[in-house]
Design an enzyme around this catalytic site. Structure first.
Site, PDB file in Angstrom:
ATOM      1  N   GLY A  64       1.133  -1.363   0.088  1.00  0.00           N
ATOM      2  CA  GLY A  64      -0.388  -0.385   0.196  1.00  0.00           C
ATOM      3  C   GLY A  64       0.489   1.087  -0.684  1.00  0.00           C
ATOM      4  O   GLY A  64       0.431   2.568   0.100  1.00  0.00           O
ATOM      5  N   ILE A  84      -7.240  -9.322 -11.550  1.00  0.00           N
ATOM      6  CA  ILE A  84      -7.953  -8.722 -12.763  1.00  0.00           C
ATOM      7  C   ILE A  84      -9.579  -9.166 -13.144  1.00  0.00           C
ATOM      8  O   ILE A  84      -9.417 -10.360 -12.521  1.00  0.00           O
ATOM      9  CB  ILE A  84      -7.643  -9.824 -14.075  1.00  0.00           C
ATOM     10  CG1 ILE A  84      -5.680  -8.962 -14.171  1.00  0.00           C
ATOM     11  CG2 ILE A  84      -8.025  -9.060 -15.433  1.00  0.00           C
ATOM     12  CD1 ILE A  84      -4.745 -10.014 -16.021  1.00  0.00           C
ATOM     13  N   ASN A 129      -5.361   2.705 -12.994  1.00  0.00           N
ATOM     14  CA  ASN A 129      -4.532   1.444 -12.872  1.00  0.00           C
ATOM     15  C   ASN A 129      -3.350   2.301 -12.880  1.00  0.00           C
ATOM     16  O   ASN A 129      -2.736   3.161 -13.734  1.00  0.00           O
ATOM     17  CB  ASN A 129      -4.593   0.534 -13.261  1.00  0.00           C
ATOM     18  CG  ASN A 129      -3.197  -0.833 -13.392  1.00  0.00           C
ATOM     19  OD1 ASN A 129      -3.217  -0.679 -11.832  1.00  0.00           O
ATOM     20  ND2 ASN A 129      -2.622  -0.450 -14.136  1.00  0.00           N
ATOM     21  N   HIS A 132       0.561   0.945 -12.912  1.00  0.00           N
ATOM     22  CA  HIS A 132       1.901   0.398 -13.254  1.00  0.00           C
ATOM     23  C   HIS A 132       3.338   0.221 -13.447  1.00  0.00           C
ATOM     24  O   HIS A 132       3.502   1.526 -13.862  1.00  0.00           O
ATOM     25  CB  HIS A 132       1.144  -0.331 -14.914  1.00  0.00           C
ATOM     26  CG  HIS A 132       2.237  -0.867 -14.980  1.00  0.00           C
ATOM     27  ND1 HIS A 132       1.465  -2.618 -15.114  1.00  0.00           N
ATOM     28  CD2 HIS A 132       3.112  -1.755 -16.918  1.00  0.00           C
ATOM     29  CE1 HIS A 132       2.345  -3.896 -15.532  1.00  0.00           C
ATOM     30  NE2 HIS A 132       3.468  -3.068 -16.029  1.00  0.00           N
ATOM     31  N   THR A 171      -8.845  -0.900 -19.609  1.00  0.00           N
ATOM     32  CA  THR A 171     -10.484  -1.393 -19.666  1.00  0.00           C
ATOM     33  C   THR A 171     -10.648  -2.898 -19.659  1.00  0.00           C
ATOM     34  O   THR A 171      -9.454  -3.210 -19.164  1.00  0.00           O
ATOM     35  CB  THR A 171     -10.640  -0.854 -21.328  1.00  0.00           C
ATOM     36  OG1 THR A 171      -8.654  -1.398 -21.699  1.00  0.00           O
ATOM     37  CG2 THR A 171     -10.275   0.299 -21.352  1.00  0.00           C
ATOM     38  N   ASP A 188      -3.377  -4.240 -19.032  1.00  0.00           N
ATOM     39  CA  ASP A 188      -2.621  -2.503 -19.043  1.00  0.00           C
ATOM     40  C   ASP A 188      -3.337  -2.238 -20.358  1.00  0.00           C
ATOM     41  O   ASP A 188      -2.038  -1.678 -20.734  1.00  0.00           O
ATOM     42  CB  ASP A 188      -1.494  -3.206 -18.790  1.00  0.00           C
ATOM     43  CG  ASP A 188      -0.591  -4.050 -17.876  1.00  0.00           C
ATOM     44  OD1 ASP A 188      -2.028  -3.008 -15.680  1.00  0.00           O
ATOM     45  OD2 ASP A 188      -0.084  -4.648 -17.235  1.00  0.00           O
TER      46      ASP A 188
HETATM   47  C1  GAR Z   1       3.568  -1.018  -7.361  1.00  0.00           C
HETATM   48  O1  GAR Z   1       4.718  -1.209  -7.759  1.00  0.00           O
HETATM   49  C2  GAR Z   1       2.604  -1.047  -8.305  1.00  0.00           C
HETATM   50  O2  GAR Z   1       2.728  -0.219  -9.410  1.00  0.00           O
HETATM   51  C3  GAR Z   1       2.704  -2.883  -8.604  1.00  0.00           C
HETATM   52  O3  GAR Z   1       2.411  -3.056  -7.409  1.00  0.00           O
HETATM   53  C4  GAR Z   1       3.334  -2.332  -6.568  1.00  0.00           C
HETATM   54  C5  GAR Z   1       2.081  -2.802  -5.449  1.00  0.00           C
HETATM   55  O4  GAR Z   1       2.611  -1.669  -4.222  1.00  0.00           O
HETATM   56  N1  GAR Z   1       1.193  -3.064  -9.447  1.00  0.00           N
HETATM   57  C6  GAR Z   1       0.892  -3.848 -10.129  1.00  0.00           C
HETATM   58  O5  GAR Z   1       1.837  -4.824 -11.131  1.00  0.00           O
HETATM   59  C7  GAR Z   1      -0.492  -4.152 -10.800  1.00  0.00           C
HETATM   60  N2  GAR Z   1      -0.059  -4.653 -12.420  1.00  0.00           N
HETATM   61  P1  GAR Z   1       2.027  -1.045  -3.453  1.00  0.00           P
HETATM   62  O6  GAR Z   1       0.678  -1.974  -2.882  1.00  0.00           O
HETATM   63  O7  GAR Z   1       3.214  -0.314  -2.461  1.00  0.00           O
HETATM   64  O8  GAR Z   1       1.306   0.764  -3.374  1.00  0.00           O
END
Ligand code: GAR
Length: 207
Positions: free
Chosen positions: A12, A93, A108, A110, A147, A151
């Site tokens: 988070g 997803i 989102n 990414h 969508t 991604d």
């Molecule tokens: C982040 O780097 C986010 O961009 C990635 O997971 C991590 C979560 O960190 N998300 C993905 O890979 C989704 N495809 P967080 O829980 O500390 O924000």
């Protein structure tokens, strides 16, 4: 004021960036009203509780199929009266039922420069491992609308950083988060809440 629902699955840190931005008045016309986690043990839930934000757990492991999970997620988001849904490290997803209920209202973050290193299987540290294995010299983060294509939705914002000699996936992930994700995600949320993101097919424009 727009209601923002944030979907999480793990640590988070992106949620924290959104909370901090809201506290600093950087999310204009938006308020985080609910945090929904697919994982009951996500530390993101603690971050929400520490900031008196309502939490909901929709445990992905309680569901056999994504269709029923998506239906319950859609109903939860509608009950919360979400105007904007933010996937902040959300690792599930969802199917078209959710996208149809919130067209161009879900974004989102990414951890790469889409259309590189994205799609099914590219999440979390795997993305940075693939970036390092490929030899590219630049990477970064992308905020895009969600969508039905994983991604593949309209890109709202991107920011790049250098890949450096000696980077490990963990070091690179931290740089991408600090210098890219934690900056562009709150910015995109604020622009959305002010009605400043115009979408025309695949193309977005900040007005
Ligand atoms: C982040 O780097 C986010 O961009 C990635 O997971 C991590 C979560 O960190 N998300 C993905 O890979 C989704 N495809 P967080 O829980 O500390 O924000």
């Amino acid at each position: 004021m727009m209601n923002i629902a944030v979907l999480v699955s793990g640590g988070g840190t992106n949620l924290q960036a959104l909370i901090d931005a809201e506290k600093n008045g950087e999310i204009k016309n938006g308020k985080i009203t609910c945090v929904i986690s697919s994982n009951p043990n996500a530390y993101a839930l603690e971050r929400a509780k520490q900031n008196n934000i309502k939490t909901v757990v929709l445990n992905r492991k309680d569901y056999d199929d994504v269709h029923k999970y998506s239906a319950d997620m859609r109903d939860t988001l509608l009950a919360e009266k979400a105007d904007l849904v933010i996937y902040a490290g959300f690792m599930t997803i969802l199917d078209e039922q959710v996208v149809k209920a919130f067209p161009n209202k879900m974004m989102n973050v990414h951890p790469a420069l889409i259309p590189s290193f994205c799609g099914k299987g590219f999440y979390g540290l795997h993305v940075h491992e693939a970036v390092l294995a490929s030899g590219v010299k630049l990477t970064g983060a992308t905020v895009h609308f969600v969508t039905e294509e994983c991604d593949g939705g309209p890109i709202i914002m991107q920011k790049a950083v250098e890949v450096k000699n000696g980077d490990t996936p963990e070091i690179l992930q931290r740089r991408v988060m600090e210098e890219c994700e934690w900056k562009i995600l709150p910015m995109a949320a604020s622009l959305f809440c002010q009605g400043r993101i115009k979408v025309n097919g695949k193309i977005t424009e900040i007005i």
